[in-house]
Write an enzyme that holds these catalytic residues in place. Structure first.
Site: not given
Length: 184
Positions: A55, A81, A133, A161
């Protein structure tokens, strides 16, 4: 960092997916961003270790650099994100910069559940995944339930996440106003 990831991979074996967050999109005082050559070198080493995704190996505006890394490795490249709008994913998806987009229902300027679903549709058009996220800090204890509800309607959304970093980032603090927090 690579030695730590190698040790984790050796300890858990092939039965668990390893996801690595380089956090190269978040500026921090005294911590310079990786250069493109550094990001590519680290990505190749992580790819050799069998990491599932990396990421944010570079800042989000470096679409060309991200696309170069994504084309050079077999593992997935994830990010986004802090992407402010659904439409900001368009170039990343079209140019192959992200294999996985990671919108956040509350971090973006206009996401919410509808924006998350729209981002998933964009990703699906390009054959990509969405792994939302979910931010922490107790600023929205409904972020996780809202994200999970949206995820339940998406076919290209295999994971979420969500932070778990004791002693602060735990369900009791991230979902403080909720009487019975969701526990993963």
């Amino acid at each position: 960092d690579l030695a730590v990831v190698a040790a984790v991979c050796a300890a858990v074996g092939d039965g668990i997916k390893i996801l690595v967050d380089a956090n190269q999109n978040n500026a921090a005082p005294g911590y310079p961003f990786w250069s493109r050559p550094t990001a590519l070198r680290v990505a190749r080493r992580l790819d050799d270790l069998g990491v599932y995704y990396l990421e944010e190996p570079l800042p989000r505006p470096d679409v060309e650099g991200l696309a170069t890394i994504a084309a050079a490795v077999d593992m997935l490249i994830a990010g986004g994100e802090h992407t402010p709008t659904v439409f900001d994913f368009r170039e990343h998806l079209a140019r192959g910069a992200y294999d996985v987009i990671q919108p956040d229902v509350i971090l973006g300027g206009n996401f919410g559940i509808g924006g998350l679903r729209m981002a998933a549709a964009w990703a699906d058009c390009f054959g990509r995944q969405i792994i939302p996220h979910v931010t922490g800090g107790g600023n929205s204890p409904l972020a996780l339930p809202a994200t999970l509800h949206a995820m339940a309607t998406l076919e290209n959304c295999p994971l979420v996440e969500y932070p778990h970093d004791p002693p602060v980032l735990v369900p009791a603090t991230l979902q403080a106003p909720i009487r019975i927090p969701l526990v993963i």
